[in-house]
Design an enzyme around this catalytic site. Structure first.
Site, PDB file in Angstrom:
ATOM      1  N   ASN A 126       0.878  -1.173   0.000  1.00 38.19           N
ATOM      2  CA  ASN A 126       0.000   0.000   0.000  1.00 38.19           C
ATOM      3  C   ASN A 126       0.913   1.220   0.000  1.00 38.19           C
ATOM      4  OD1 ASN A 126      -1.793   2.059   0.465  1.00 38.19           O
ATOM      5  ND2 ASN A 126      -2.427   1.366   2.501  1.00 38.19           N
ATOM      6  N   TRP A 127       0.992   1.854  -1.150  1.00 36.02           N
ATOM      7  CA  TRP A 127       1.908   3.003  -1.273  1.00 36.02           C
ATOM      8  C   TRP A 127       1.394   4.233  -0.543  1.00 36.02           C
ATOM      9  CZ3 TRP A 127       3.553   3.149  -7.204  1.00 36.02           C
ATOM     10  CH2 TRP A 127       4.245   1.966  -7.501  1.00 36.02           C
ATOM     11  N   LYS A 128       0.128   4.216  -0.177  1.00 30.95           N
ATOM     12  CA  LYS A 128      -0.506   5.400   0.445  1.00 30.95           C
ATOM     13  C   LYS A 128      -0.260   6.628  -0.441  1.00 30.95           C
ATOM     14  CE  LYS A 128      -0.172   3.091   4.864  1.00 30.95           C
ATOM     15  NZ  LYS A 128      -0.029   3.152   6.310  1.00 30.95           N
ATOM     16  N   HIS A 141      -9.411   1.128   5.034  1.00 28.70           N
ATOM     17  CA  HIS A 141      -8.142   1.359   5.735  1.00 28.70           C
ATOM     18  C   HIS A 141      -8.392   2.290   6.921  1.00 28.70           C
ATOM     19  CE1 HIS A 141      -4.049   2.465   6.634  1.00 28.70           C
ATOM     20  NE2 HIS A 141      -3.681   1.405   5.949  1.00 28.70           N
ATOM     21  N   GLU A 175      -6.781   4.674   8.014  1.00 32.53           N
ATOM     22  CA  GLU A 175      -6.551   6.101   7.718  1.00 32.53           C
ATOM     23  C   GLU A 175      -7.779   6.718   7.061  1.00 32.53           C
ATOM     24  OE1 GLU A 175      -2.846   5.422   5.636  1.00 32.53           O
ATOM     25  OE2 GLU A 175      -1.971   4.778   7.543  1.00 32.53           O
ATOM     26  N   GLU A 229      -5.201  -5.029  10.421  1.00 30.45           N
ATOM     27  CA  GLU A 229      -4.178  -4.019  10.652  1.00 30.45           C
ATOM     28  C   GLU A 229      -4.442  -3.329  11.987  1.00 30.45           C
ATOM     29  OE1 GLU A 229      -2.252  -2.723   6.677  1.00 30.45           O
ATOM     30  OE2 GLU A 229      -3.934  -1.397   7.071  1.00 30.45           O
ATOM     31  N   GLY A 282       2.746   2.090  10.859  1.00 27.65           N
ATOM     32  CA  GLY A 282       3.708   3.179  10.741  1.00 27.65           C
ATOM     33  C   GLY A 282       4.430   3.511  12.039  1.00 27.65           C
ATOM     34  N   SER A 327       3.632  -2.260  10.323  1.00 28.17           N
ATOM     35  CA  SER A 327       5.078  -2.344  10.543  1.00 28.17           C
ATOM     36  C   SER A 327       5.658  -3.719  10.181  1.00 28.17           C
ATOM     37  CB  SER A 327       5.439  -1.963  11.979  1.00 28.17           C
ATOM     38  OG  SER A 327       5.063  -0.622  12.240  1.00 28.17           O
ATOM     39  N   GLY A 364       3.008  -1.184   4.195  1.00 25.51           N
ATOM     40  CA  GLY A 364       3.057   0.248   3.908  1.00 25.51           C
ATOM     41  C   GLY A 364       4.476   0.687   3.591  1.00 25.51           C
ATOM     42  N   GLY A 365       5.149   1.224   4.571  1.00 23.66           N
ATOM     43  CA  GLY A 365       6.484   1.806   4.369  1.00 23.66           C
ATOM     44  C   GLY A 365       7.456   0.895   3.629  1.00 23.66           C
TER      45      GLY A 365
HETATM   46  P1  13P Z   1       3.190   0.240   7.627  1.00 23.78           P
HETATM   47  O1  13P Z   1       3.680  -1.045   7.017  1.00 23.78           O
HETATM   48  O2  13P Z   1       3.926   1.443   7.155  1.00 23.78           O
HETATM   49  O3  13P Z   1       3.078   0.158   9.124  1.00 23.78           O
HETATM   50  O4  13P Z   1       1.685   0.459   7.087  1.00 23.78           O
HETATM   51  C1  13P Z   1       0.795  -0.608   7.156  1.00 23.78           C
HETATM   52  C2  13P Z   1      -0.421  -0.226   6.422  1.00 23.78           C
HETATM   53  O5  13P Z   1      -1.176   0.650   6.842  1.00 23.78           O
HETATM   54  C3  13P Z   1      -0.703  -0.896   5.151  1.00 23.78           C
HETATM   55  O6  13P Z   1      -1.980  -0.629   4.693  1.00 23.78           O
END
Ligand code: 13P
Length: 251
Positions: A9-11, A96, A98, A168, A174, A214, A235-236
């Site tokens: 997920n590149w966000k 998600h 967010e 999640e 994050g 994470s 994510g990251g």
């Molecule tokens: P991180 O891997 O950066 O913690 O993000 C997870 C995430 O929200 C994937 O959708």
């Protein structure tokens, strides 16, 4: 059938050129490799069409990170599930944390998004997970159960079979604070039990449940070795091939 999946997920990261470079690098890195999991990348909307035409979409599925809760019409700034499908993206990340937290997406809105995604042939990657206060109050199982019930349990067993779930825990996103493999397994087993009670053992066993929060190259193997953890939503660590490839290869 239950599949192992590593989805990025590149966000809201990478401009179009950077995103295309990353997608092509991943495509090149996977060329000729036999993988033990499906690979998906969730890009910003404006990248979808270019990314999908620049890579082998049989090897790397493309996902949007959201879709509108309406089919079409006067909804300025929105992107419909039909538009996403027309780019050759096959997946859409929905629910998600967010989007729930910052854009006030309610279970009812998400229910509409899921229906529209399915109606347009997209596979929803549906995210659920508790915030820290809920875990500390030992409400995490109730929270996750009600998230699944409120947005997905209106589906027929056949349609539910098209859903991928992603657990999640919000406190792990994050933060560098991954859930332990035992915490992930405990919740994933609970989710599967909840699905079995509603849809029966077969549907529950066939549903892929990913872990997100994470996850990285050093913890992926341990997380993925759990019987009910079928992969990750990353994510990251999905923002560079050097970090993402070892997670794919953790299977
Ligand atoms: P991180 O891997 O950066 O913690 O993000 C997870 C995430 O929200 C994937 O959708």
């Amino acid at each position: 059938m239950r599949k192992n999946i590593v989805a990025g997920n590149w966000k809201m990261n990478k401009n179009l050129q950077e995103g295309l470079t990353l997608a092509k690098e991943l495509d090149a890195a996977l060329k000729g490799k036999t993988l033990k999991c499906d690979v998906v990348i969730g890009t910003p909307f404006i990248h979808l069409a270019s990314v999908a035409s620049a890579i082998d979409t049989k090897k790397i599925g493309v996902a949007a990170q959201n879709c509108a809760d309406k089919a079409s019409g006067a909804y300025t700034g929105e992107v419909s599930a039909e538009m996403i499908a027309s780019t050759d993206a096959k997946y859409v990340i929905l629910g998600h944390s967010e989007r729930r937290a910052y854009y006030h997406e309610t279970p009812e809105i998400l229910k509409e998004k899921v229906l529209l995604a399915l109606a347009n042939g997209l596979t929803p990657i549906f995210c659920i997970g508790e915030v820290l206060a809920e875990r500390e109050a030992e409400k995490h199982f109730d929270v996750v159960k009600s998230q699944v019930e409120a947005s997905l349990f209106n589906l027929s067993a056949e349609d539910f079979g098209k859903i991928i779930l992603a657990y999640e825990p919000v406190w792990a996103i994050g933060t560098g604070k991954t859930a332990t493999a035992a915490q992930a397994q405990e919740m994933h087993a609970f989710i599967r039990k909840t699905l079995a009670a509603k849809y029966g053992e077969k549907v529950a066993n066939d549903t892929s449940i990913l872990y997100g929060g994470s996850a990285n190259a050093s913890n992926a193997k341990e997380l993925f070795s759990n019987p009910d953890v079928d992969g990750g939503l990353i994510g990251g660590a999905a923002l560079g091939v050097d970090k993402f490839l070892p997670i794919i290869e953790a299977f």
